[in-house]
Design an enzyme around this catalytic site. Structure first.
Site, PDB file in Angstrom:
ATOM      1  N   LEU A   1       0.815  -1.219   0.000  1.00 33.28           N
ATOM      2  CA  LEU A   1       0.000   0.000   0.000  1.00 33.28           C
ATOM      3  C   LEU A   1       0.852   1.274   0.000  1.00 33.28           C
ATOM      4  CD1 LEU A   1      -2.632  -1.273   2.597  1.00 33.28           C
ATOM      5  CD2 LEU A   1      -2.807  -1.308   0.095  1.00 33.28           C
ATOM      6  N   ALA A   2       1.988   1.211  -0.680  1.00 34.86           N
ATOM      7  CA  ALA A   2       2.807   2.428  -0.825  1.00 34.86           C
ATOM      8  C   ALA A   2       2.149   3.324  -1.888  1.00 34.86           C
ATOM      9  CB  ALA A   2       4.231   2.050  -1.189  1.00 34.86           C
TER      10      ALA A   2
ATOM     11  N   MET B   1       1.869   3.474  -5.166  1.00 34.16           N
ATOM     12  CA  MET B   1       1.069   2.883  -6.236  1.00 34.16           C
ATOM     13  C   MET B   1      -0.081   2.022  -5.704  1.00 34.16           C
ATOM     14  SD  MET B   1       2.167   3.943  -9.130  1.00 34.16           S
ATOM     15  CE  MET B   1       1.506   2.835 -10.360  1.00 34.16           C
TER      16      MET B   1
ATOM     17  N   ARG C   1       2.892  -5.234   4.395  1.00 29.91           N
ATOM     18  CA  ARG C   1       3.811  -5.899   5.327  1.00 29.91           C
ATOM     19  C   ARG C   1       3.867  -5.151   6.654  1.00 29.91           C
ATOM     20  NH1 ARG C   1      10.158  -5.889   3.986  1.00 29.91           N
ATOM     21  NH2 ARG C   1       9.645  -3.674   3.887  1.00 29.91           N
ATOM     22  N   THR C   2       4.021  -3.843   6.595  1.00 28.52           N
ATOM     23  CA  THR C   2       4.050  -3.035   7.813  1.00 28.52           C
ATOM     24  C   THR C   2       2.643  -2.490   8.050  1.00 28.52           C
ATOM     25  OG1 THR C   2       6.267  -2.405   7.121  1.00 28.52           O
ATOM     26  CG2 THR C   2       5.301  -1.141   8.935  1.00 28.52           C
TER      27      THR C   2
ATOM     28  N   ASN D   1       6.520  -3.246 -11.642  1.00 25.66           N
ATOM     29  CA  ASN D   1       7.334  -3.191 -12.864  1.00 25.66           C
ATOM     30  C   ASN D   1       8.262  -4.401 -12.933  1.00 25.66           C
ATOM     31  OD1 ASN D   1       6.570  -0.978 -14.356  1.00 25.66           O
ATOM     32  ND2 ASN D   1       7.885   0.439 -13.229  1.00 25.66           N
TER      33      ASN D   1
ATOM     34  N   SER E   1       0.793   1.943 -15.825  1.00 24.01           N
ATOM     35  CA  SER E   1       1.521   3.208 -15.979  1.00 24.01           C
ATOM     36  C   SER E   1       0.643   4.397 -15.615  1.00 24.01           C
ATOM     37  CB  SER E   1       2.019   3.387 -17.412  1.00 24.01           C
ATOM     38  OG  SER E   1       2.711   4.626 -17.493  1.00 24.01           O
TER      39      SER E   1
ATOM     40  N   LYS F   1       4.703  -3.074 -21.237  1.00 29.54           N
ATOM     41  CA  LYS F   1       4.945  -1.970 -20.281  1.00 29.54           C
ATOM     42  C   LYS F   1       6.426  -1.566 -20.297  1.00 29.54           C
ATOM     43  CE  LYS F   1       4.759   1.129 -17.175  1.00 29.54           C
ATOM     44  NZ  LYS F   1       5.261   1.107 -15.879  1.00 29.54           N
TER      45      LYS F   1
ATOM     46  N   HIS G   1       6.946   0.526 -23.272  1.00 32.64           N
ATOM     47  CA  HIS G   1       6.340   1.841 -22.951  1.00 32.64           C
ATOM     48  C   HIS G   1       7.355   2.708 -22.198  1.00 32.64           C
ATOM     49  CE1 HIS G   1       4.624   4.473 -19.861  1.00 32.64           C
ATOM     50  NE2 HIS G   1       3.622   4.713 -20.670  1.00 32.64           N
ATOM     51  N   ASN G   2       8.009   2.126 -21.216  1.00 33.45           N
ATOM     52  CA  ASN G   2       8.975   2.898 -20.431  1.00 33.45           C
ATOM     53  C   ASN G   2      10.197   3.284 -21.263  1.00 33.45           C
ATOM     54  OD1 ASN G   2       7.208   2.441 -18.327  1.00 33.45           O
ATOM     55  ND2 ASN G   2       8.806   2.015 -16.843  1.00 33.45           N
TER      56      ASN G   2
ATOM     57  N   GLU H   1       9.193   6.098 -23.183  1.00 36.61           N
ATOM     58  CA  GLU H   1       9.142   7.224 -22.212  1.00 36.61           C
ATOM     59  C   GLU H   1      10.538   7.865 -22.074  1.00 36.61           C
ATOM     60  OE1 GLU H   1       7.023   6.177 -18.477  1.00 36.61           O
ATOM     61  OE2 GLU H   1       8.816   6.822 -17.414  1.00 36.61           O
TER      62      GLU H   1
END
Ligand SMILES: NC(=O)C1=CN([C@@H]2O[C@H](COP(=O)(O)OP(=O)(O)OC[C@H]3O[C@@H](n4cnc5c(N)ncnc54)[C@H](OP(=O)(O)O)[C@@H]3O)[C@@H](O)[C@H]2O)C=CC1
Ligand SMILES: O=C(CO)[C@H](O)[C@H](O)COP(=O)(O)O
Length: 484
Positions: free
Chosen positions: A12-13, A15, A35-36, A104, A130, A184, A187-188, A191
């Site tokens: 749940l950071a 992204m 995890r935390t 990624n 993305s 993806k 794509h990067n 980019e």
């Protein structure tokens, strides 16, 4: 714990937290685990009222809160942490459940993971996402791989949260196993080249023409109303308008000129080398970031004080300066077309090599919204693949062929002036070199093949006769022999 959630997010950071909120906002019942646990608590305290969440302290609780067949989306740090989470989830889940890795990941890892997880009767989907944190929250572009069966289950969930372009969700099933993460990755890579081309344009205007950051910001703003309309042009204008709060200088002037990278650009180039597809624009963009980060070498070079290159165009009459800015815009568009053409060629080659059935028109369509390279001209790219005009190369589709011909004078003028001034334009120049190489009737590769035959007896083919030949270079009169 009742099994009510129709989807879950692990990690749940920036992204994962945003993706979970996006899912809940669109009516999904979302199980969440990190995890935390403090991160889960924070998400619930700040956004728990935005929809229906099922926060879990343990992974076992998380799995128990999911309705069957369970769908768990992993959004943790790429590499070993992703493997750990996949293994732990697979131990707790049952055949028919679906594990999605939305980080990624490198596509060979996805292929390996899909093989291992499907052998246990579960589905594994590597999905490229993305759009950064904001995209994950408000609508990303999504590139899922994996089986058709898992796509059927994921489609309504993913379509609910993906960005919309002209009313259509920016998500499509790309192909089996690692296809989504491959696309993806490319794509990067694109980019990287887009960003480097914009940076080279900035450099030409700043150092070459002596324009201020503010003046260049206005130019990018104006360009955003042309065929160059895109998210990256838009944010560039915004960044160049920004003043540093501490010094009052343009913010860009106080940012250290070292560009970081997390690896996807490098993977794109490595993979292109494996597939023998030239992606010169992307590789030069990766190397340009690498050079920017060679701190000690660059400092040593400064000490050398090389007396080379002519000064820029500072002091040039306004009319001429405006004409050159226009040249840069056209050269940027042409080089950008080449970078996309190369990226799509890499996807085509990978599809052939790895047995993926990838719809290139659909790829262009889902890049029109939500993702970092979203741009107006992706409509044209999508049309060109749809009609079959771009099947061999995007450069051959009439719209793009015409754009290259229109830009030709500007492109050469920009590259030659940059070379004279000593301003590096690696992506502008390598894209032009690719274009010139591709359209040359005869390349000097004939001489290279002659050299290979001379020192290594590597043989050659003749233009006027079938077969494989070798010249006995060391013998008197150098006879030619036919080897097959
Ligand atoms: N940031 C971006 O713009 C984009 C990122 N991505 C990809 O999305 C994924 C998530 O990115 P982002 O949100 O930036 O977060 P990070 O890549 O910074 O990863 C942080 C998350 O990973 C968890 N984590 C780290 N190590 C472990 C481990 N050993 N076991 C379990 N969980 C672990 C952290 O948990 P804890 O809180 O306990 O530390 C946290 O939830 C990455 O794969 C990234 O490459 C994709 C597109 C854009
Ligand atoms: O995937 C992304 C966007 O599409 C991420 O922003 C990615 O981290 C950018 O790559 P890098 O950090 O190498 O510049």
């Amino acid at each position: 714990m009742t099994a009510e959630a129709n989807v879950g997010v692990v990690g749940l950071a920036a992204m994962g937290g945003s993706l979970a909120r996006n899912l809940a906002y669109h009516g999904n019942k979302v199980a969440v685990f990190n995890r935390t646990y403090a991160r889960t608590e924070k998400l619930m305290a700040e956004h728990g009222d935005e929809g229906e969440f099922f926060p879990a302290k343990t992974l076992a609780e998380f799995v128990a809160s999911l309705a069957k067949p369970r769908v768990a989306i992993i959004m943790v740090k790429a590499g070993a942490p992703t493997d750990t989470m996949i293994d732990q989830l697979a131990d707790l889940m049952e055949p028919g459940d679906i594990i999605v890795d939305a980080g990624n990941a490198h596509f060979p890892d996805t292929i390996r993971r899909e093989k291992a997880i499907s052998a246990r009767g579960l589905h594994f989907v590597g999905c490229g996402v993305s759009g950064g944190e904001e995209g994950a929250l408000k609508g990303p572009s999504m590139m899922p791989g994996g089986s058709e069966e898992s796509w059927k289950a994921l489609k309504p969930i993913f379509e609910s949260i993906a960005a919309k372009a002209e009313g259509k969700p920016c998500v499509a099933h790309i192909g089996e196993n690692g296809a989504g993460h491959f696309v993806k990755m490319v794509h990067n890579g694109i980019e990287y080249s887009d960003m480097q081309l914009i940076a080279e344009s900035y450099d030409l205007m700043r150092r070459g023409l002596g324009m201020t950051a503010e003046e260049i910001a206005d130019v990018f703003e104006a360009w955003n109303a042309t065929e160059l309309n895109s998210y990256l042009i838009e944010i560039t204008a915004d960044i160049l308008h920004e003043k540093d709060k501490k010094t009052g200088k343009p913010l860009v002037d106080v940012i250290v000129d070292h560009a970081g990278m997390k690896g996807t650009g490098t993977w794109t180039v490595q993979s292109a080398l494996d597939l023998a597809v030239p992606v010169t624009g992307i590789s030069e963009a990766v190397f340009a970031r690498g050079l920017s980060d060679q701190t000690e070498l660059r400092e040593e070079a400064q000490k050398q004080d090389f007396q080379v290159g002519r000064s820029g165009l500072e002091g040039m009459p306004l009319e001429e300066r405006q004409a050159f800015v226009n040249n840069i815009r056209e050269a940027l568009y042409a080089s950008k077309i080449v970078a996309y053409a190369q990226g799509f060629n890499e996807i085509q080659a990978a599809a052939k090599a790895y047995g993926w059935d990838i719809d290139l028109a659909a790829v262009a369509r889902i890049w029109r919204g939500g993702c970092i390279i979203r741009a107006k001209f992706l409509n044209r790219i999508s049309d060109a693949f749809e009609s079959g005009e771009a099947n061999v190369s995007l450069l051959f589709a009439p719209y793009f062929k015409d754009a290259l011909e229109t830009a030709d004078h500007s492109w050469r003028r920009v590259v030659s002036r940059a070379v004279n001034f000593g301003i590096p334009v690696p992506v502008f120049s390598s894209s032009l070199a690719y274009f010139d190489g591709l359209r040359s009737k005869r390349l000097p590769a004939c001489l290279i093949q002659g050299q290979r035959d001379y020192f290594g007896a590597h043989t050659y083919q003749r233009v006027d006769e079938p077969g494989v030949f070798h010249t006995l270079w060391a013998e008197k009169d150098r006879p030619e022999i036919k080897e097959s």
